[in-house]
Design an enzyme around this catalytic site. Structure first.
Site, short mmCIF file in Angstrom:
data_model
loop_
_atom_site.label_atom_id
_atom_site.label_comp_id
_atom_site.label_asym_id
_atom_site.label_seq_id
_atom_site.Cartn_x
_atom_site.Cartn_y
_atom_site.Cartn_z
CB CYS A 83 17.91 61.58 -26.55
SG CYS A 83 19.25 62.18 -25.65
CG HIS B 265 16.19 59.89 -22.71
ND1 HIS B 265 17.65 58.63 -22.61
CD2 HIS B 265 16.93 61.10 -23.07
CE1 HIS B 265 18.14 60.14 -22.71
NE2 HIS B 265 17.78 61.36 -23.03
CG ASN C 276 21.33 62.22 -21.36
OD1 ASN C 276 20.68 61.39 -22.35
ND2 ASN C 276 20.06 63.95 -21.74
#
Ligand code: COA
Length: 315
Positions: free
Chosen positions: A114, A241, A271
């Site tokens: 990420c 993020h 996500n």
């Protein structure tokens, strides 16, 4: 200092939308539980004919088209991913023929999970600075994930979090304030064993990751802004993020920063790991939120455990 200028953005989301209610039909969960814990309401999963590689090409193609530059001016193609179609060849090299790009430039995938978008922007900047090719001064950088194929249907604490998608930028260098903060500490708190296309699932210690995230994100922001000789007031947008709305709310409160500077789309995207920062940037661009000269701090954290933050200027 030689910094980063974002020329254009693009994104691509797969066609299948999966709501929390859809998940609650196949496992013991609820829209209320997921929304309260994560802020997520729905996510996109790939359908027949869609994959990480196809999303990456679609997204990068959009960014290229919007950039107005010629394909021959691209000097580097970088992709941040942990879930490409193949362990090898890379997603990046797939783009060469799919987008009709030059054969005489490097095509590289990087895996910083990420934090991948922030890592990729800094690596692309460093390459462009070192290479100094006036005919090819641009980099095409994409974050893409197809995490749906790595989700364990029996692990409801993890499989409610993730989604699929791709985001891209065309970037170049620009003189001005710049800094990056990239790092890692060895941990299996988020991991995915085995080769990419085998039955291998993402495992996560949710509580440990939460504690890590709310500590590392403020560190990345403070460190990068200070190294660039700026203050947080100088930053127009903190593009973080999109792991979990609760993490971002926590950081906004702890750092006493204006929440309008933290635009979020985790509610409808979930996500998407290495793709999330570029998907968010493209959504902000499409909404007309970004003006030429705006500064944005792109910050990610995730498996590794890794973290990364880079300062960019929009146009
Ligand atoms: N639906 C309903 N209940 C669930 C559930 C789900 N999807 N998943 C877990 N539960 C239950 C658990 O079984 C547990 O029940 P119990 O109290 O009866 O034992 C309860 O909810 C609490 O579980 P827990 O694992 O302690 O949840 P949590 O409050 O830590 O929330 C996360 C889980 C994953 C939402 C949270 O830890 C988190 O946000 N972590 C960060 C994750 C992240 O952002 N990762 C990506 C980083 S890049």
């Amino acid at each position: 200092m030689t910094g980063v200028k974002i020329i254009s953005t693009g994104s691509a989301l797969p066609s299948r939308v999966v709501t929390n209610d859809d998940l609650s039909k196949i496992e013991e969960t609820s829209d209320e539980w997921i929304k309260k814990r994560t802020g997520i309401e729905k996510r996109h999963f790939t359908a027949e004919g869609e994959s990480a590689n196809s999303l990456a090409v679609e997204s990068a193609g959009r960014a290229l088209e919007k950039s107005g530059i010629s394909k021959d001016e691209i000097g580097l193609v970088l992709t941040a991913t942990l879930s490409g179609d193949y362990s090898t060849p890379s997603v990046a090299s797939f783009m060469q023929s799919a987008l009709g790009l030059s054969k005489d430039i490097p095509y590289i995938d990087i895996n910083a999970a990420c934090s991948g978008a922030a890592y990729a922007v800094e690596i692309a900047r460093s390459y462009l600075v070192a290479n100094q090719d006036k005919k090819k001064p641009y980099a095409l950088v994409t974050g893409v994930e197809e995490l749906s194929k790595l989700l364990d249907p029996a692990d409801r604490t993890t499989n409610i979090l993730f989604g699929d998608g791709a985001g891209s930028v065309v970037m170049t260098t620009k003189e001005g304030p710049y800094a990056s903060t990239l790092g890692a500490e060895s941990s299996l708190a988020i991991n995915c064993p085995g080769a990419k296309n085998l039955r291998s699932y993402i495992r996560m210690d949710g509580k440990e990751v939460f504690r890590f995230a709310v500590k590392i994100l403020p560190y990345c922001i403070k460190e990068t802004v200070s190294k660039a000789g700026l203050s947080t007031d100088d930053i127009d947008y903190f593009v973080c993020h999109q792991a979990n709305k609760r993490i971002i709310d926590h950081v906004v409160r702890a750092m006493k920063l204006p929440k309008e500077k933290f635009y979020c789309n985790v509610d409808h995207i979930g996500n998407t790991s290495g793709a999330s920062i570029f998907i968010l940037l493209d959504e902000m661009e499409q909404k007309g939120m970004l003006s030429p000269g705006d500064t944005a701090l792109l910050s990610g954290f995730g498996s590794g455990l890794t973290w990364g933050s880079v300062l960019v200027t929009y146009k």
